[in-house]
Enzyme design. Structure first.
Site, mmCIF file in Angstrom:
data_model
loop_
_atom_site.group_PDB
_atom_site.id
_atom_site.type_symbol
_atom_site.label_atom_id
_atom_site.label_comp_id
_atom_site.label_asym_id
_atom_site.label_seq_id
_atom_site.Cartn_x
_atom_site.Cartn_y
_atom_site.Cartn_z
ATOM 1 C CD1 TRP A 118 -22.247 87.021 -68.918
ATOM 2 C CD2 TRP A 118 -22.636 87.149 -66.725
ATOM 3 N NE1 TRP A 118 -21.452 86.076 -68.296
ATOM 4 C CE2 TRP A 118 -21.675 86.140 -66.962
ATOM 5 C CE3 TRP A 118 -23.045 87.407 -65.415
ATOM 6 C CZ2 TRP A 118 -21.120 85.402 -65.926
ATOM 7 C CZ3 TRP A 118 -22.490 86.667 -64.402
ATOM 8 C CH2 TRP A 118 -21.529 85.684 -64.653
ATOM 9 C CG ASP A 168 -20.221 76.138 -72.778
ATOM 10 O OD1 ASP A 168 -20.286 77.211 -72.131
ATOM 11 O OD2 ASP A 168 -19.200 75.800 -73.397
ATOM 12 C CD GLU A 171 -22.001 80.923 -67.328
ATOM 13 O OE1 GLU A 171 -20.874 81.057 -66.852
ATOM 14 O OE2 GLU A 171 -22.794 80.053 -66.932
ATOM 15 C CD GLU A 326 -14.102 80.937 -62.041
ATOM 16 O OE1 GLU A 326 -15.314 80.748 -62.257
ATOM 17 O OE2 GLU A 326 -13.503 81.983 -62.373
#
Length: 375
Positions: A118, A168, A171, A326
């Site tokens: 990742w 950024d 991700e 989120e």
């Protein structure tokens, strides 16, 4: 900003409960997990954590904020040799190998996460941490001595690496330089130098690099009177650019106004703020983090009514259990047909996102609407 339906204030204690979620999930060593119930977010990011600590500190949890900042300092000083090797390579004109850069996130114990496949090279977190560390030290009239070595390492690292393309805030886009990332770097370097947290040659390098960052953004990251997502001449905006206005203060009033107008036009919808127009992550919903960031700017620039409407929109995103997600679970999606693929991959929308809780507390404090909270 268009008129919106009035949303009732949160029930008494909700803002205290928002803090308690942060405190409940903080690791004994000081790290904050991004989301304790979302497997791939079980790490601590310098960026998320710095904003979470800022919210906790404003809400009276000084010990929690201090523990996080001390954790960050340990993470950096334990990698002093690695950081100095990166800096030496960059100063000599070389480029570190991909695995040599500092990661954006760490395990809660402060270790590198290992090879998970990742994306993990980002620079914004270190600038954000420096900026908000200085805010914490000033707020609490705290001794800067325990942080000086970590701040030196962070400043030298950022001063040498700031112009390197990296992922950024989200991700994404590893091959580009990003307006929000550069704003955080400029703010962190300048804050550390201005506050005397770093001195001598490190301070001089920090100020020189901050000046270069600001000049680069003005030269390469502006179009049609507003900041742009990338330093590549395109006119796209990203709500993360709001950070260049508040809290980082990178731009002058005219450019700030143009950037604000572009974000309001493209990304604000009924109190919620999208990341960017092409967003497909979980369908591209609205983020409480970004609504709080916009509200923070409104509160700082004489628009408390607009800021309060955003705070109340966030009030409406709490679950029955007092948790902020989120993304807003209901309402507008930019790419609704893409939501299911993310649910299938990672499960439901990350809840609680501690960054959402931290930003909520920051905005509530800016508006003088924090409840009493544990010290």
């Amino acid at each position: 900003m268009a008129a919106e339906p009035q949303v009732p204030h949160a029930a008494p204690g909700t803002r205290r409960a928002a803090l308690e979620v942060i405190l409940r999930h903080q690791h004994p060593g000081g790290a904050y997990p991004a989301c304790p119930t979302f497997e791939v977010y079980g790490y601590s990011w310098f960026r998320d954590g710095a904003f979470i600590a800022e919210g906790a500190d404003r809400a009276g949890a000084e010990d929690s904020a201090r523990a996080f900042h001390q954790w960050c300092a340990r993470v950096l000083t334990s990698r002093a040799g690695r950081i100095e090797n990166i800096v030496a390579t960059l100063r000599s004109g070389g480029t570190p190998a991909s695995g040599e850069w500092l990661p954006a996130r760490y395990t809660l114990e402060g270790d590198d996460e290992g090879d998970t496949g990742w994306w993990n090279f980002q620079l914004d977190g270190y600038g954000t941490w420096l900026h908000l560390l200085v805010a914490h030290l000033r707020r609490r009239s705290a001794d800067p001595a325990p942080y000086r070595e970590a701040a030196r390492l962070a400043c030298d690292y950022l001063a040498a690496s700031w112009n390197t393309p990296c992922f950024d805030w989200w991700e994404e886009d590893s091959h580009r330089r990003h307006g929000a990332t550069l704003a955080s770097i400029e703010a962190g370097l300048r804050a550390a130098a201005d506050a005397g947290l770093v001195q001598g040659d490190t301070a001089a390098r920090a100020v020189a690099a901050a000046d270069e960052v600001a000049a680069t953004v003005r030269r390469e990251g502006v179009r049609n009177g507003h900041l742009t997502k990338w330093m590549d001449g395109t006119g796209a905006v990203d709500a993360g650019l709001l950070s260049a206005l508040t809290p980082f203060g990178l731009v002058d009033d005219d450019l700030a106004a143009g950037t604000l107008a572009a974000v309001e036009r493209d990304l604000l919808h009924e109190g919620g703020v999208h990341r960017y127009l092409e967003d497909t992550f979980y369908g591209g919903g609205r983020w409480p983090v970004l609504s709080a960031l916009l509200g923070w700017h409104y509160a700082r620039t004489g628009r408390p009514g607009d800021a309060r409407r955003l705070l109340h929109w966030i009030d409406g995103q709490f679950t029955d259990g007092g948790l902020l997600p989120e993304q807003a679970p209901e309402g507008r999606r930019l790419a609704p047909e893409r939501e299911a693929e993310w649910v299938d991959r990672w499960g439901p929308n990350a809840t609680p996102l501690l960054w959402s809780h931290g930003m909520y507390l920051i905005l509530a404090d800016e508006l003088g609407e924090l409840d009493s909270a544990p010290a």
